[in-house]
Design a protein around this motif. Structure first.
Motif, PDB file in Angstrom:
ATOM      1  N   VAL A   1      22.314  55.318  64.742  1.00  0.00           N
ATOM      2  CA  VAL A   1      21.993  55.007  63.344  1.00  0.00           C
ATOM      3  C   VAL A   1      22.018  53.503  63.183  1.00  0.00           C
ATOM      4  CG1 VAL A   1      22.718  55.205  60.942  1.00  0.00           C
ATOM      5  CG2 VAL A   1      22.872  57.186  62.449  1.00  0.00           C
ATOM      6  N   GLN A   2      20.948  52.958  62.630  1.00  0.00           N
ATOM      7  CA  GLN A   2      20.887  51.535  62.331  1.00  0.00           C
ATOM      8  C   GLN A   2      20.637  51.343  60.842  1.00  0.00           C
ATOM      9  OE1 GLN A   2      18.152  49.375  64.856  1.00  0.00           O
ATOM     10  NE2 GLN A   2      19.544  49.497  66.608  1.00  0.00           N
ATOM     11  N   THR A   3      21.422  50.482  60.212  1.00  0.00           N
ATOM     12  CA  THR A   3      21.317  50.262  58.777  1.00  0.00           C
ATOM     13  C   THR A   3      20.751  48.873  58.493  1.00  0.00           C
ATOM     14  OG1 THR A   3      23.601  49.462  58.712  1.00  0.00           O
ATOM     15  CG2 THR A   3      23.241  51.794  58.277  1.00  0.00           C
ATOM     16  N   ALA A   4      20.073  48.771  57.354  1.00  0.00           N
ATOM     17  CA  ALA A   4      19.433  47.512  56.990  1.00  0.00           C
ATOM     18  C   ALA A   4      20.443  46.470  56.548  1.00  0.00           C
ATOM     19  CB  ALA A   4      18.407  47.750  55.885  1.00  0.00           C
ATOM     20  N   PHE A   5      21.601  46.887  56.056  1.00  0.00           N
ATOM     21  CA  PHE A   5      22.693  45.943  55.806  1.00  0.00           C
ATOM     22  C   PHE A   5      23.921  46.428  56.554  1.00  0.00           C
ATOM     23  CE2 PHE A   5      22.190  48.634  51.988  1.00  0.00           C
ATOM     24  CZ  PHE A   5      23.344  49.397  52.071  1.00  0.00           C
ATOM     25  N   ARG A   6      24.825  45.531  56.845  1.00  0.00           N
ATOM     26  CA  ARG A   6      25.903  45.805  57.787  1.00  0.00           C
ATOM     27  C   ARG A   6      26.911  46.811  57.242  1.00  0.00           C
ATOM     28  NH1 ARG A   6      26.150  42.763  62.266  1.00  0.00           N
ATOM     29  NH2 ARG A   6      24.739  40.966  62.385  1.00  0.00           N
ATOM     30  N   MET A   7      27.158  47.840  58.057  1.00  0.00           N
ATOM     31  CA  MET A   7      28.220  48.817  57.848  1.00  0.00           C
ATOM     32  C   MET A   7      28.785  49.108  59.232  1.00  0.00           C
ATOM     33  SD  MET A   7      26.345  51.269  55.044  1.00  0.00           S
ATOM     34  CE  MET A   7      27.849  52.122  54.610  1.00  0.00           C
ATOM     35  N   SER A   8      29.389  48.102  59.827  1.00  0.00           N
ATOM     36  CA  SER A   8      29.724  48.104  61.252  1.00  0.00           C
ATOM     37  C   SER A   8      30.623  49.256  61.664  1.00  0.00           C
ATOM     38  CB  SER A   8      30.385  46.778  61.638  1.00  0.00           C
ATOM     39  OG  SER A   8      29.533  45.689  61.324  1.00  0.00           O
TER      40      SER A   8
END
Length: 320
Positions: A173-180
């Motif tokens: 899963v890759q998000t457009a803003f950081r949710m590391s």
């Protein structure tokens, strides 16, 4: 100075040069042996064959496909982007996310990834929260509402990832803003590398900016990762000339041009998304998610739903 009257008289036909041992070489076998041919005519083809064998053993080949790749069956598309709306994940709307729907998606995606087709997914969040609908309620501005909607897409993405990995599909899963703590940040080259390794990449949080829909995010990510088509999975069979819910005589359209969508104001994708697809020559296939087998058929380029920006023959879709 040493003078040689004849190379064949004073020099052997083959000279062996043994370099010094390095500190890491502890045995006689670690020495390197170089073979040099002289001008003598008694050097046969065995020397050149030695060089050939050495080159074949030690020199890697780059950019060449293996025999296994040559025997792989050809597919319509090798890299696709699947857009799944949030409403489709809700199923019969009894709950926000229907596990049966996510499992159906996972199984069909698994069936095509085993064929070597690379699949990326963009998920919506309308089943949990839709920013454009809630904007203005209790003083909630549009930007804040859209950010809440982006976080809803992350919830759907994590649920879909868990479902896919439960049946053995490697997923990121890759998000457009950081949710590391829960997902990777979107990095284009990393996403492409995941796809090349056979992993399914789920893009969440839309574009990371308010005022843009997840349809626009799908068109944008498709162009960025060099995918060949956007597959839009919805709750209807395709694009109709009229609203099928209000008009019983509505007809399903087989093909459409980008201009048809914009001029007739068909509610397929928002204008930003369809314009982005048009500028990058990305075809869009709209089909029903709820019919079994439709996802794998659409990914493999079979005749299903409505195709926008392309042409079909009698058997399978063919983009021109």
């Amino acid at each position: 100075m040493l003078s040689l009257s004849s190379p064949s008289q004073c020099l052997p036909s083959i000279l062996f040069f043994k370099p010094w041992k390095t500190s890491m070489a502890n045995s006689q076998n670690s020495r390197l042996k170089f073979v040099v041919n002289s001008a003598s005519s008694d050097v046969g083809s065995s020397s050149s064959s030695d060089f050939t064998s050495l080159r074949q053993v030690h020199m890697p080949t780059f950019g060449l496909s293996s025999n296994e790749d040559a025997h792989k069956p050809p597919h319509k598309w090798q890299r696709v982007l699947l857009k799944v709306s949030g409403e489709a994940l809700a199923g019969d709307n009894a709950q926000n996310i229907d596990p049966k729907v996510t499992m159906s998606i996972a199984r069909e995606v698994a069936s095509v990834t085993r064929l070597g087709i690379e699949v990326a997914i963009v998920v919506g969040g309308g089943n949990i929260f839709r920013g454009s609908t809630w904007a203005g309620c209790s003083g909630l501005d549009r930007s804040s509402a859209d950010y809440i909607g982006m976080m809803a897409t992350v919830m759907n993405a994590i649920f879909l990832q868990a479902t896919m990995e439960s049946i053995g599909i490697p997923t990121r899963v890759q998000t457009a803003f950081r949710m590391s703590e829960v997902a990777e940040p979107y990095i284009r080259r990393r996403a492409i590398r995941h796809l090349e390794k056979g992993r399914v990449v789920i893009f969440a949080a839309g574009t990371g900016n308010p005022f843009f829909t997840t349809d626009t995010a799908a068109a944008l990510r498709c162009a960025e990762i060099n995918a060949e088509v956007v597959l839009k999975a919805t709750n209807v069979d395709g694009v109709y000339d009229k609203d099928p819910r209000q008009n019983l005589d509505a007809q399903l359209l087989d093909t459409l041009s980008y201009q048809d969508v914009t001029s007739k104001e068909l509610s397929v994708m928002d204008m930003t998304a369809i314009t982005l697809c048009q500028e990058n020559n990305i075809p869009v296939v709209v089909f029903n998610l709820n019919k079994e087998g439709n996802i794998s058929k659409a990914i493999q380029g079979e005749r299903v739903g409505t195709i926008i920006g392309g042409h079909r023959n009698s058997a399978t879709a063919k983009i021109i």
